[in-house]
Design a protein around this motif. Structure first.
Motif, PDB file in Angstrom:
ATOM      1  N   ILE A 135       0.836  -1.202   0.000  1.00  0.00           N
ATOM      2  CA  ILE A 135       0.000   0.000   0.000  1.00  0.00           C
ATOM      3  C   ILE A 135       0.870   1.252   0.000  1.00  0.00           C
ATOM      4  O   ILE A 135       0.613   2.207  -0.751  1.00  0.00           O
ATOM      5  N   GLY A 136       1.913   1.239   0.836  1.00  0.00           N
ATOM      6  CA  GLY A 136       2.825   2.390   0.877  1.00  0.00           C
ATOM      7  C   GLY A 136       3.505   2.622  -0.463  1.00  0.00           C
ATOM      8  O   GLY A 136       3.625   3.762  -0.933  1.00  0.00           O
ATOM      9  N   GLU A 137       3.942   1.533  -1.092  1.00  0.00           N
ATOM     10  CA  GLU A 137       4.566   1.662  -2.415  1.00  0.00           C
ATOM     11  C   GLU A 137       3.575   2.223  -3.431  1.00  0.00           C
ATOM     12  O   GLU A 137       3.919   3.082  -4.250  1.00  0.00           O
ATOM     13  N   GLY A 138       2.342   1.715  -3.383  1.00  0.00           N
ATOM     14  CA  GLY A 138       1.332   2.208  -4.318  1.00  0.00           C
ATOM     15  C   GLY A 138       1.061   3.676  -4.134  1.00  0.00           C
ATOM     16  O   GLY A 138       0.938   4.427  -5.121  1.00  0.00           O
ATOM     17  N   LEU A 139       0.984   4.126  -2.880  1.00  0.00           N
ATOM     18  CA  LEU A 139       0.747   5.546  -2.611  1.00  0.00           C
ATOM     19  C   LEU A 139       1.900   6.416  -3.096  1.00  0.00           C
ATOM     20  O   LEU A 139       1.686   7.448  -3.747  1.00  0.00           O
ATOM     21  N   VAL A 140       3.122   5.984  -2.796  1.00  0.00           N
ATOM     22  CA  VAL A 140       4.293   6.789  -3.186  1.00  0.00           C
ATOM     23  C   VAL A 140       4.450   6.821  -4.702  1.00  0.00           C
ATOM     24  O   VAL A 140       4.589   7.896  -5.310  1.00  0.00           O
ATOM     25  N   VAL A 141       4.439   5.639  -5.325  1.00  0.00           N
ATOM     26  CA  VAL A 141       4.627   5.565  -6.773  1.00  0.00           C
ATOM     27  C   VAL A 141       3.481   6.256  -7.502  1.00  0.00           C
ATOM     28  O   VAL A 141       3.697   7.032  -8.447  1.00  0.00           O
ATOM     29  N   GLY A 142       2.251   5.964  -7.075  1.00  0.00           N
ATOM     30  CA  GLY A 142       1.093   6.561  -7.733  1.00  0.00           C
ATOM     31  C   GLY A 142       1.098   8.073  -7.640  1.00  0.00           C
ATOM     32  O   GLY A 142       0.873   8.766  -8.637  1.00  0.00           O
ATOM     33  N   SER A 143       1.364   8.608  -6.443  1.00  0.00           N
ATOM     34  CA  SER A 143       1.386  10.058  -6.265  1.00  0.00           C
ATOM     35  C   SER A 143       2.494  10.695  -7.094  1.00  0.00           C
ATOM     36  O   SER A 143       2.288  11.723  -7.758  1.00  0.00           O
ATOM     37  N   THR A 144       3.667  10.075  -7.077  1.00  0.00           N
ATOM     38  CA  THR A 144       4.804  10.638  -7.800  1.00  0.00           C
ATOM     39  C   THR A 144       4.544  10.696  -9.299  1.00  0.00           C
ATOM     40  O   THR A 144       4.693  11.746  -9.942  1.00  0.00           O
ATOM     41  N   VAL A 145       4.148   9.553  -9.866  1.00  0.00           N
ATOM     42  CA  VAL A 145       3.944   9.495 -11.315  1.00  0.00           C
ATOM     43  C   VAL A 145       2.758  10.343 -11.734  1.00  0.00           C
ATOM     44  O   VAL A 145       2.801  11.033 -12.772  1.00  0.00           O
ATOM     45  N   THR A 146       1.682  10.343 -10.958  1.00  0.00           N
ATOM     46  CA  THR A 146       0.512  11.152 -11.301  1.00  0.00           C
ATOM     47  C   THR A 146       0.853  12.631 -11.323  1.00  0.00           C
ATOM     48  O   THR A 146       0.492  13.360 -12.262  1.00  0.00           O
ATOM     49  N   ILE A 147       1.537  13.093 -10.297  1.00  0.00           N
ATOM     50  CA  ILE A 147       1.901  14.513 -10.236  1.00  0.00           C
ATOM     51  C   ILE A 147       2.847  14.881 -11.369  1.00  0.00           C
ATOM     52  O   ILE A 147       2.722  15.931 -12.001  1.00  0.00           O
ATOM     53  N   LEU A 148       3.799  13.998 -11.680  1.00  0.00           N
ATOM     54  CA  LEU A 148       4.739  14.301 -12.762  1.00  0.00           C
ATOM     55  C   LEU A 148       4.006  14.411 -14.106  1.00  0.00           C
ATOM     56  O   LEU A 148       4.297  15.321 -14.901  1.00  0.00           O
ATOM     57  N   PHE A 149       3.071  13.512 -14.362  1.00  0.00           N
ATOM     58  CA  PHE A 149       2.317  13.588 -15.616  1.00  0.00           C
ATOM     59  C   PHE A 149       1.408  14.813 -15.639  1.00  0.00           C
ATOM     60  O   PHE A 149       1.211  15.428 -16.690  1.00  0.00           O
ATOM     61  N   ALA A 150       0.822  15.160 -14.486  1.00  0.00           N
ATOM     62  CA  ALA A 150      -0.041  16.335 -14.429  1.00  0.00           C
ATOM     63  C   ALA A 150       0.753  17.619 -14.600  1.00  0.00           C
ATOM     64  O   ALA A 150       0.234  18.627 -15.090  1.00  0.00           O
ATOM     65  N   LEU A 151       2.015  17.600 -14.193  1.00  0.00           N
ATOM     66  CA  LEU A 151       2.855  18.797 -14.317  1.00  0.00           C
ATOM     67  C   LEU A 151       3.111  19.177 -15.776  1.00  0.00           C
ATOM     68  O   LEU A 151       3.326  20.359 -16.073  1.00  0.00           O
ATOM     69  N   ILE A 193      13.045   8.637 -14.808  1.00  0.00           N
ATOM     70  CA  ILE A 193      13.842   8.223 -13.645  1.00  0.00           C
ATOM     71  C   ILE A 193      12.955   7.543 -12.596  1.00  0.00           C
ATOM     72  O   ILE A 193      13.331   6.519 -12.008  1.00  0.00           O
ATOM     73  N   SER A 194      11.759   8.087 -12.358  1.00  0.00           N
ATOM     74  CA  SER A 194      10.881   7.496 -11.337  1.00  0.00           C
ATOM     75  C   SER A 194      10.446   6.085 -11.745  1.00  0.00           C
ATOM     76  O   SER A 194      10.381   5.185 -10.903  1.00  0.00           O
ATOM     77  N   ILE A 195      10.139   5.883 -13.036  1.00  0.00           N
ATOM     78  CA  ILE A 195       9.756   4.546 -13.516  1.00  0.00           C
ATOM     79  C   ILE A 195      10.918   3.570 -13.359  1.00  0.00           C
ATOM     80  O   ILE A 195      10.759   2.445 -12.880  1.00  0.00           O
ATOM     81  N   PHE A 196      12.115   4.019 -13.759  1.00  0.00           N
ATOM     82  CA  PHE A 196      13.291   3.154 -13.657  1.00  0.00           C
ATOM     83  C   PHE A 196      13.604   2.798 -12.211  1.00  0.00           C
ATOM     84  O   PHE A 196      13.866   1.625 -11.894  1.00  0.00           O
ATOM     85  N   VAL A 197      13.547   3.780 -11.312  1.00  0.00           N
ATOM     86  CA  VAL A 197      13.850   3.530  -9.898  1.00  0.00           C
ATOM     87  C   VAL A 197      12.836   2.558  -9.298  1.00  0.00           C
ATOM     88  O   VAL A 197      13.198   1.646  -8.541  1.00  0.00           O
TER      89      VAL A 197
END
Length: 844
Positions: free
Chosen positions: A352-368, A407-411
């Motif tokens: 769940i923690g991974e999903g929250l971190v990854v989801g928030s990071t990638v979503t915000i980056l795409f929205a930016l 970078i976020s996808i690769f990490v």
């Protein structure tokens, strides 16, 4: 702080009339996060269960396994270990049900001792797990008993011995349920095995020796010290630690695949977010320009809309994680036939923690990506057309966002796989897929504009022009629907190739029945019985068991000790089963030397023929010397020819072929291959064979192919379930994109209605656009699936690439139809109201 409160208050007030749109922006990422959390929860629970149940899965602290009985010197070392021992012999045979006059190919396991030492055999009744060991009882697979209507206490004949069914076997120890599709498992006591007369010289038997060690004994250290000695004799040592590693490694690729599907779903959702935010920002340009006129800075305008997207994005990610926690309850049920253990379904806070971190990071980056343009909107835009693009220098901050996404996808992949190279491959593959789809969409838009058919009808021209007009959804839909179509089409293509390959194994004149375990004095009688039943005698060959001791002047031990020689241990240590014949098999292709099929005796040398790949593993060639041990007799041979073996035919193939005149007196058994025209003939012939020759096993290819088909169906179902995340995400992106573009379509509809276009013409224009969008998306996805399937089939599965076009056409029509239906539903409001009503609503 005061400034932050102002920004939050402004963001809240601005969102009051747009919350429905904002919710649609983020809805597309929920499924991606759900898939990610569900898959990682399942994987973490699986790893924990493997670690916790490893000893129960192995059943002992240490095992020794091989395809022949353990040598005396190795047996002495094994017996010197402290603790309790057990033994198991496993072989395939025929089971005869005399009460119902039916036969079944089964996996027979003969146990001696109290194995399993950890875990237990699951039986009904429970006491049957111990009772059968001290009697002539048998534990019989529960599915097999249901299929044939058997009950506890009924009899079953194995070879020449009859057993009573002591209990129903709920699951074979340490094996997945899918293995019973080929041959159901039956347990008997090892002390009763001799009565069956199934084990003779050269029989195909797997020997396993179990040890329960005292607490504190270092099994891994003993295994490390002895493994080469045992391996050189063709025996493998396994400890609990190795069992854990083997199971984790076996499920690593499954985990990679599932995570790749989840990540694709998440990225599709993020593309939907980026597209939706782009449209949202476009519609908010007048409001932003007014705020700029009132003194709001570009950075503040950016933060207002970033706050809106961030809050709703966080809510969407949290909902996805919540949904994924429930979906992970389903995965163990889907995969139960392929798992050798029961997987728990506890809540995984790590996933769940991974999903929250990854989801928030990638979503915000795409929205930016679309949001960063807000800070550059000029106050002068209040005086400009709403569709006019902002002029200015290239915004290099967007390149920084792209870099952050990669970078976020690769990490994240690196974190999941713990493999730098594999993570890089996955990342590059994802990038290439999206770049390819984006390039195709740009090329289509360019081609439509460049070669616009100006002589076509008004309806067709307007529908085609919608593909490149401002606020079009061509790129978003081509990427999202195209990728979803590619996943679905590739699934159908590969499934079709596998099923077709399986079906061809039983097509035409291909043999579909093999009889093995035939003793020499039974050979002629069985051949006569085959002909009497109208079946062809396609192949009848003797098989002799031998072992390689020396070659090219060096003993096997010397070769294996030479690390430079790079000899295959499998080729050197295997207990080879060979045949002898006087001519070359028509299905073998001679690639070097000359086939010599007769040994004349006296001073004549014995020449053997080897499979080319097998010879390469031993580093031998034409003229090299090989010394074999044939049941205690050393025979010196020389390589006369090399052959390329064809394993696509349902016939016996041999790496080593002797000439006639050498092995005729050696202990041997025979194999007979024939072709049955139908299942009724197969059943009748099999019954006659087992009745007359209980030791002979009859392998029905049709039954095996049916079991393979069932397994492929189960695998296909699992893949479809996972692919559904990508497809549903693409569907949500489609719905949200069309809904958000509705306002642009309303304005276009008003203009067309104002200049005289009828309601029917507007419907036709929109239908044309959606047909083109659906067709282009589906066609692009299918082209990608064809290319991917060709590479996978040719270079990985090594299958002929002959696809069936009917399922591909069905996928194409389904995607186009779905796009048109959703688009036309979205169009109803556009054409159902008068231009004046729409204009008034827009003003309001």
């Amino acid at each position: 702080m005061k400034n932050l409160k102002f920004l939050i208050r402004t963001a809240y007030r601005d969102s009051r009339q747009n919350r429905g749109k904002l919710a649609m922006f983020m809805s597309s990422i929920i499924l991606g996060i759900a898939a990610l959390v569900a898959i990682n929860s399942f994987n973490y629970n699986l790893v924990n269960d493997i670690d916790r149940q490893a000893a129960s899965l192995l059943g002992a602290d240490l095992t020794v396994n091989g395809n022949r009985e353990i040598a005396p010197k190795l047996k002495a070392k094994f017996d010197s270990l402290p603790g309790e021992s057990a033994r198991e012999l496993e072989l395939f045979s025929m089971a005869s049900l005399e009460d119902v006059n039916e036969m079944q190919f089964v996996r027979l396991k003969a146990l001696q001792g109290n194995f399993p030492f950890y875990g237990k055999l699951k039986t009904v009744p429970v006491e049957a797990a111990t009772d059968f060991r001290n009697s002539n009882g048998a534990l019989v697979d529960d599915g097999f008993m249901i299929q044939h209507g058997l009950s506890v206490g009924d009899s079953i004949k194995l070879g020449y011995a009859t057993f009573y069914i002591a209990g129903r076997l709920q699951s074979a120890f340490g094996s997945a349920g899918v293995t019973s599709s080929f041959a159901p498992t039956i347990y008997i006591s090892l002390s009763e095995l001799n009565k069956t007369k199934l084990v003779k010289e050269g029989s195909l038997v797997d020997y396993t020796y179990y040890k329960k060690l005292p607490e504190g004994f270092d099994a891994d250290a003993w295994e490390e010290e002895q493994k080469m000695l045992f391996r050189n004799e063709g025996m493998r040592i396994t400890t609990v630690k190795e069992r854990k590693e083997a199971l984790n490694e076996a499920f690593d690729m499954l985990n990679y695949f599932l995570n790749a599907v989840a990540l694709v779903s998440l990225l599709l959702g993020c593309i939907g977010v980026a597209s939706s935010v782009f449209i949202y920002v476009k519609n908010k340009i007048p409001s932003i320009a007014v705020l700029r006129c009132l003194g709001l800075k570009g950075r503040q305008a950016f933060l207002i809309y970033f706050i809106q997207i961030f809050i709703l994005g966080s809510i969407a990610v949290a909902l996805g994680a919540f949904l994924g926690s429930f979906i992970q309850l389903i995965l163990p049920l889907l995969l139960s036939d392929f798992l050798p253990l029961e997987v728990t379904t506890v809540l995984s806070w790590k996933a769940i923690g991974e999903g929250l971190v990854v989801g928030s990071t990638v979503t915000i980056l795409f929205a930016l990506l679309p949001l960063i343009s807000v800070r550059r909107i000029s106050p002068l835009r209040t005086l400009r057309s709403s569709f006019e693009e902002e002029e200015g220098e290239r915004d290099y901050l967007s390149w920084l966002v792209y870099f952050g996404i990669i970078i976020s996808i690769f990490v994240f992949l690196w974190y999941l796989m713990s493999d730098l190279i594999m993570s890089a491959y996955f990342t590059v593959g994802l990038i290439l897929s999206f770049v390819l789809l984006y390039s195709v969409s740009k090329a289509i838009m360019w081609a439509v504009r460049k070669y616009f058919p100006r002589k076509w009808s008004f309806v067709l021209r307007q529908g085609l022009a919608n593909l490149y007009r401002p606020n079009n959804q061509t790129q978003t839909l081509l990427i999202s629907i195209g990728l979803g179509t590619a996943v679905l089409a590739m699934l159908f293509i590969i499934q079709g190739l596998l099923l077709k390959n399986v079906q061809q194994m039983d097509a035409g004149n291909q043999p579909n029945m093999i009889l093995y375990g035939i003793e020499t004095d039974q050979r002629d009688s069985l051949a006569a019985m085959t002909r009497e039943n109208g079946l062809p005698l396609i192949q009848q060959v003797p098989i002799v068991t031998i072992r390689l001791e020396e070659w090219k002047g060096r003993t096997k031990s010397e070769w294996l000790a030479d690390t430079v020689a790079d000899i295959s241990r499998w080729a050197a240590n295997r207990e080879a089963r060979v045949t002898y014949r006087d001519s070359l098999d028509p299905f073998d292709k001679l690639v070097a030397g000359k086939f010599i099929g007769e040994y004349k005796g006296g001073n004549d040398s014995i020449f053997v023929s080897l499979g080319a790949d097998f010879a390469e593993q031993l580093k031998v060639g034409i003229g090299d010397e090989l010394i074999y041990n044939v049941q205690g007799t050393r025979i010196k041979t020389y390589v006369s020819s090399l052959r390329k073996l064809d394993f696509t035919k349902m016939q016996a193939r041999f790496f080593i072929v002797f000439p006639t005149g050498v092995l005729e007196e050696a202990p041997q058994f025979h194999v007979l291959v024939t072709k049955s025209p139908d299942t009724k003939t197969t059943a009748e012939f099999r019954g006659k064979v087992v009745t007359a020759f209980p030791n002979v096993s009859v392998v029905d290819l049709g039954m095996i192919l049916q079991a393979l088909g069932d397994i492929l169906d189960k695998v296909s179902y699992i893949i479809k379930f996972m692919a559904a995340f990508s497809i549903l995400t693409g569907l949500i992106v489609l719905i949200s994109s069309l809904l958000l573009s509705k306002f642009q379509r309303i304005k276009e509809s008003v203009l067309l209605r104002t200049i005289g276009a009828s309601r029917k013409q507007i419907l036709q224009i929109n239908a044309t656009e959606y047909v083109l969008l659906g067709a282009l998306s589906a066609a692009t996805g299918i082209c990608i699936s064809l290319a991917g399937s060709f590479l996978l089939a040719t270079f990985v599965l090594e299958l002929p690439f002959n696809i069936q076009w009917l399922p591909i056409l069905a996928v194409f029509l389904f995607v186009v139809g779905l796009t048109v239906v959703i688009g036309m539903i979205n169009t109803r409001e556009v054409v159902s109201k008068s231009p004046l009503e729409v204009l008034r609503k827009e003003v309001e």
